[in-house]
Design an enzyme around this catalytic site. Structure first.
Site, mmCIF file in Angstrom:
data_model
loop_
_atom_site.group_PDB
_atom_site.id
_atom_site.type_symbol
_atom_site.label_atom_id
_atom_site.label_comp_id
_atom_site.label_asym_id
_atom_site.label_seq_id
_atom_site.Cartn_x
_atom_site.Cartn_y
_atom_site.Cartn_z
ATOM 1 N N ARG A 1 -22.269 -36.141 -13.778
ATOM 2 C CA ARG A 1 -23.359 -35.145 -13.786
ATOM 3 C C ARG A 1 -23.416 -34.381 -12.462
ATOM 4 O O ARG A 1 -23.277 -34.954 -11.391
ATOM 5 C CB ARG A 1 -24.678 -35.880 -14.021
ATOM 6 C CG ARG A 1 -25.885 -34.974 -14.024
ATOM 7 C CD ARG A 1 -27.047 -35.610 -14.679
ATOM 8 N NE ARG A 1 -27.669 -36.659 -13.884
ATOM 9 C CZ ARG A 1 -28.790 -37.275 -14.240
ATOM 10 N NH1 ARG A 1 -29.374 -36.985 -15.385
ATOM 11 N NH2 ARG A 1 -29.308 -38.212 -13.474
ATOM 12 N N ARG B 1 -42.146 -45.775 -18.084
ATOM 13 C CA ARG B 1 -40.888 -46.515 -18.087
ATOM 14 C C ARG B 1 -41.115 -48.013 -18.226
ATOM 15 O O ARG B 1 -40.155 -48.775 -18.277
ATOM 16 C CB ARG B 1 -40.138 -46.245 -16.783
ATOM 17 C CG ARG B 1 -39.043 -45.166 -16.898
ATOM 18 C CD ARG B 1 -38.485 -44.996 -15.509
ATOM 19 N NE ARG B 1 -37.147 -44.497 -15.456
ATOM 20 C CZ ARG B 1 -36.825 -43.224 -15.207
ATOM 21 N NH1 ARG B 1 -37.755 -42.307 -15.110
ATOM 22 N NH2 ARG B 1 -35.552 -42.872 -15.067
ATOM 23 N N ARG C 1 -26.360 -36.195 -7.635
ATOM 24 C CA ARG C 1 -27.527 -36.982 -7.239
ATOM 25 C C ARG C 1 -27.092 -38.271 -6.557
ATOM 26 O O ARG C 1 -26.143 -38.911 -6.999
ATOM 27 C CB ARG C 1 -28.376 -37.322 -8.481
ATOM 28 C CG ARG C 1 -29.558 -36.390 -8.647
ATOM 29 C CD ARG C 1 -30.269 -36.588 -9.930
ATOM 30 N NE ARG C 1 -30.745 -37.959 -10.147
ATOM 31 C CZ ARG C 1 -31.557 -38.304 -11.141
ATOM 32 N NH1 ARG C 1 -31.965 -37.395 -12.003
ATOM 33 N NH2 ARG C 1 -31.952 -39.561 -11.290
ATOM 34 N N LYS D 1 -32.608 -36.156 -21.398
ATOM 35 C CA LYS D 1 -34.046 -35.848 -21.383
ATOM 36 C C LYS D 1 -34.350 -34.573 -20.592
ATOM 37 O O LYS D 1 -35.094 -33.722 -21.043
ATOM 38 C CB LYS D 1 -34.851 -36.994 -20.754
ATOM 39 C CG LYS D 1 -34.858 -38.277 -21.542
ATOM 40 C CD LYS D 1 -35.885 -39.252 -20.987
ATOM 41 C CE LYS D 1 -35.636 -39.712 -19.562
ATOM 42 N NZ LYS D 1 -34.396 -40.478 -19.361
ATOM 43 N N ARG E 1 -29.511 -48.843 -12.905
ATOM 44 C CA ARG E 1 -30.515 -48.054 -13.662
ATOM 45 C C ARG E 1 -30.410 -48.369 -15.156
ATOM 46 O O ARG E 1 -31.421 -48.437 -15.851
ATOM 47 C CB ARG E 1 -30.295 -46.557 -13.411
ATOM 48 C CG ARG E 1 -30.716 -46.143 -11.997
ATOM 49 C CD ARG E 1 -30.124 -44.810 -11.600
ATOM 50 N NE ARG E 1 -30.593 -43.717 -12.414
ATOM 51 C CZ ARG E 1 -29.941 -42.562 -12.537
ATOM 52 N NH1 ARG E 1 -28.801 -42.372 -11.906
ATOM 53 N NH2 ARG E 1 -30.433 -41.605 -13.285
HETATM 54 P P1 AMP Z 1 -35.017 -39.936 -13.201
HETATM 55 O O1 AMP Z 1 -34.866 -38.620 -12.506
HETATM 56 O O2 AMP Z 1 -36.030 -39.884 -14.317
HETATM 57 O O3 AMP Z 1 -33.705 -40.522 -13.631
HETATM 58 O O4 AMP Z 1 -35.635 -40.959 -12.128
HETATM 59 C C1 AMP Z 1 -34.937 -41.282 -10.938
HETATM 60 C C2 AMP Z 1 -35.522 -42.522 -10.314
HETATM 61 O O5 AMP Z 1 -36.895 -42.301 -9.976
HETATM 62 C C3 AMP Z 1 -35.552 -43.758 -11.214
HETATM 63 O O6 AMP Z 1 -34.311 -44.449 -11.221
HETATM 64 C C4 AMP Z 1 -36.671 -44.567 -10.560
HETATM 65 O O7 AMP Z 1 -36.232 -45.195 -9.380
HETATM 66 C C5 AMP Z 1 -37.670 -43.486 -10.164
HETATM 67 N N1 AMP Z 1 -38.616 -43.239 -11.266
HETATM 68 C C6 AMP Z 1 -38.722 -42.123 -12.043
HETATM 69 N N2 AMP Z 1 -39.680 -42.267 -12.960
HETATM 70 C C7 AMP Z 1 -40.211 -43.501 -12.775
HETATM 71 C C8 AMP Z 1 -41.243 -44.252 -13.419
HETATM 72 N N3 AMP Z 1 -41.907 -43.773 -14.473
HETATM 73 N N4 AMP Z 1 -41.509 -45.494 -12.938
HETATM 74 C C9 AMP Z 1 -40.854 -46.008 -11.879
HETATM 75 N N5 AMP Z 1 -39.863 -45.364 -11.244
HETATM 76 C C10 AMP Z 1 -39.542 -44.112 -11.675
#
Ligand code: AMP
Length: 208
Positions: free
Chosen positions: A122, A88, A153, A13, A164
């Site tokens: 990654r 999400r 990360r 994404k 996740r």
């Molecule tokens: P990402 O960078 O999109 O993989 O997000 C990293 C982490 O941020 C996720 O594993 C969640 O803990 C938190 N997070 C990101 N977007 C959301 C969302 N829309 N709702 C809840 N937690 C989020």
């Protein structure tokens, strides 16, 4: 164009979002990036978010929705935006409907068994935010795009990645049906080279 990028963690994404932003000039709104910025700046939201992110769990809907609503109300989103990582959950999607109309939801499909390796291999750039895979860039710690420093990360370790992916399956995947029923869902195959995926993404976006 108000676009939502859907897809499991590791589906690409973020990479597609950078390309879309470059090509279509839409602001890239990544809730993950917003939380990480708050964590770096040690804000109260960052402290709260970290306790969930470190465990691979979702941050609470109420704070996440509030953060997105505030961001989408800014002037740069008036002509459109690209949401990455939000919504999400069904409850986030229902909240989103109350303040904006979504033009298209792009689901990037990658077989689940490929995601673990994509995430644990990654590497992200501290400077430009781009991510790369060790199978392509090898052991270098320098960003091939901008020369910045690469890092892994904190939530890309195997244990957190597994939770996740579980969270995706139990709470996020149902959004595919949700948006299908609303007639705004478009799926692209994400199990291909970045350029091929982007070509498929463009094909969809150019018809909107
Ligand atoms: P990402 O960078 O999109 O993989 O997000 C990293 C982490 O941020 C996720 O594993 C969640 O803990 C938190 N997070 C990101 N977007 C959301 C969302 N829309 N709702 C809840 N937690 C989020």
């Amino acid at each position: 164009m108000n676009i939502v990028l859907l897809g499991a963690p590791g589906s690409g994404k973020g990479t597609q979002a950078s390309l879309i932003t470059e090509q279509y000039g839409l602001p890239h709104i990544s809730t993950g990036d917003m939380f990480r910025e708050n964590i770096r700046e040690k804000t109260p939201l960052g402290v709260l978010a970290k306790s969930y992110i470190d465990k691979g769990q979702l941050c609470p809907d109420d704070v996440t929705v509030k953060m997105v609503e505030e961001r989408l109300s800014r002037a740069d989103c008036k002509k459109g935006f690209l949401l990455d990582g939000f919504p999400r959950t069904i409850s986030q999607a229902e909240a989103l409907e109350k303040f904006v109309k979504i033009t298209c939801v792009l689901d990037i499909e990658v077989p689940l068994d490929k995601l673990l390796g994509r995430l644990t291999g990654r590497r992200c750039c501290e400077k430009c935010g781009e991510s790369f895979h060790v199978s392509v860039i090898g052991k270098t710690e320098i960003c091939p795009k901008c020369g910045g420093k690469l890092y892994t990360r904190a939530d890309d370790n195997e244990e957190t990645v597994q939770s996740r992916l579980n969270v995706y399956a139990s709470q996020t995947a149902s959004l595919i049906d949700f948006y299908q029923r609303k007639g705004v869902l478009k799926s692209v195959n994400g199990d291909a080279a970045v350029e091929e995926v982007f070509a498929a993404v463009q094909e969809v976006l150019n018809t909107l």
